[in-house]
Design an enzyme around this catalytic site. Structure first.
Site, mmCIF file in Angstrom:
data_model
loop_
_atom_site.group_PDB
_atom_site.id
_atom_site.type_symbol
_atom_site.label_atom_id
_atom_site.label_comp_id
_atom_site.label_asym_id
_atom_site.label_seq_id
_atom_site.Cartn_x
_atom_site.Cartn_y
_atom_site.Cartn_z
ATOM 1 N N GLY A 304 4.262 -3.919 -0.425
ATOM 2 C CA GLY A 304 2.934 -4.496 -0.300
ATOM 3 C C GLY A 304 2.382 -4.258 1.090
ATOM 4 O O GLY A 304 2.673 -3.232 1.722
ATOM 5 N N GLU A 305 1.538 -5.149 1.558
ATOM 6 C CA GLU A 305 0.861 -5.120 2.858
ATOM 7 C C GLU A 305 0.145 -3.805 3.150
ATOM 8 O O GLU A 305 -0.053 -3.417 4.302
ATOM 9 C CB GLU A 305 1.808 -5.498 4.006
#
Length: 338
Positions: A304-305
């Site tokens: 993610g991120e």
């Protein structure tokens, strides 16, 4: 300036989407046919150049200014044990972003991306959406606008990502409510939960879908009922980017899930979006198929991120560099018949 002054304004923006410039795309195709290479020999790089020509409205698109926007939110459903980490990790990771120590800091830098991190009321987790809507209407509208606020007209590309403990469960619920299917088909290990944890996630999603079964199924209602502040913000950014003609590069399953309710209302919303990668989260491949998006990369990433999308941004830069900087057959005095 507030992009969406009301729910009706948001819904009107989603219903009336800006189209690409077909003339610019035609000019880009013509240029591709004149470059010193066999037709089609750069494969999908050629398609990317033509895609960007249409949305940037110029035959020779470029990336002078690109931004990665990472949205962070906390989720009330973590009380059900759906994550391997406590909710406090969200704020800790936001602090890590601020100090430059996260993967997205390194990867955004490598891809030449500005990095913007928007922490969305981390001290106020969403409600437990198995028994009430995750967000009040005003909270959801605020999150949509905070997402829209990161989009500026002079951006050549926006990369979207997220951080939020518990948000893979919310993402599964968004997908199930948008596209149907059993919860078990949408949930996965997320942060690394075991088989029992995955089963808990599926049970939470099943309860949420049942609880909200009689509620309106508009994009706004789905986002506020079973989403989170960060997924609503991503949705707001996607719609605002379409209004301003800014191409969107999506990260993994969570970003795709934020797009899902929008696509359920208006499938053409995905036309200005590119899937940066297909993550290791099991539901992502199925979601991309439903959205009609073919990922640029398959690297088994699930962080993610914005990390996968940031890596993919380098591919886009390469595609546009080749399109802009290669000589034509005439310029290089090379026979086009070879």
């Amino acid at each position: 300036m507030t992009a969406f002054v009301s729910i009706a304004a948001f819904e009107a923006a989603l219903a009336d989407l800006r189209d690409l410039d077909s003339d610019a795309q035609a000019d880009a195709r013509m240029r591709q046919s004149e470059l010193t290479k066999p037709a089609g020999s750069l494969g999908r790089l050629e398609d990317l150049a033509i895609f960007f020509a249409g949305w940037q409205r110029r035959a020779r698109p470029r990336i002078d200014r690109a931004r990665a926007a990472i949205f962070a939110g906390n989720h009330g459903i973590t009380i059900h044990g759906v994550s391997a980490f406590p909710a406090s990790v969200t704020a800790q990771m936001v602090a890590n972003f601020a100090s430059g120590g996260a993967a997205i800091n390194a990867l955004a830098g490598a891809a030449g991306l500005e990095l913007t991190v928007v922490a969305l009321d981390l001290d106020r987790p969403t409600a437990d959406f198995t028994v009430v809507p995750a967000l009040h209407e005003a909270e959801c509208l605020d999150a949509l606008n905070r997402g829209a606020a990161v989009i500026e007209a002079d951006l050549d590309l926006i990369v979207l990502g997220e951080m939020g403990i518990g948000n893979s469960t919310a993402a599964a619920a968004l997908c199930a409510r948008s596209f149907g299917g059993d919860a078990a088909a949408w949930v996965g290990p997320g942060t690394g939960v075991d088989g029992h944890g995955v089963a808990r996630k599926a049970a939470v999603v099943d309860r949420a879908i049942a609880f909200h079964a009689d509620a309106p199924t508009s994009a706004f209602e789905t986002l506020r009922r079973v989403g989170g502040r960060e997924t609503a913000a991503i949705a707001g950014a996607i719609v605002r980017a379409r209004q301003l003609g800014v191409p969107v590069l999506l990260d993994g399953f969570i970003c795709g899930a934020a797009l899902a309710p929008l696509a359920a209302d208006n499938p053409t919303i995905a036309a200005h979006c590119i899937a940066g990668h297909c993550s290791a989260e099991p539901g992502h491949r199925h979601l991309l198929d439903l959205l009609g998006l073919e990922p640029l990369l398959r690297l088994d990433m699930r962080l993610g991120e914005g990390s996968g999308a940031a890596v993919a941004a380098n591919i886009i830069r390469s595609a546009l560099a080749a399109h802009d900087q290669m000589a034509t057959f005439a310029e290089a005095q090379v026979s086009a018949s070879l």
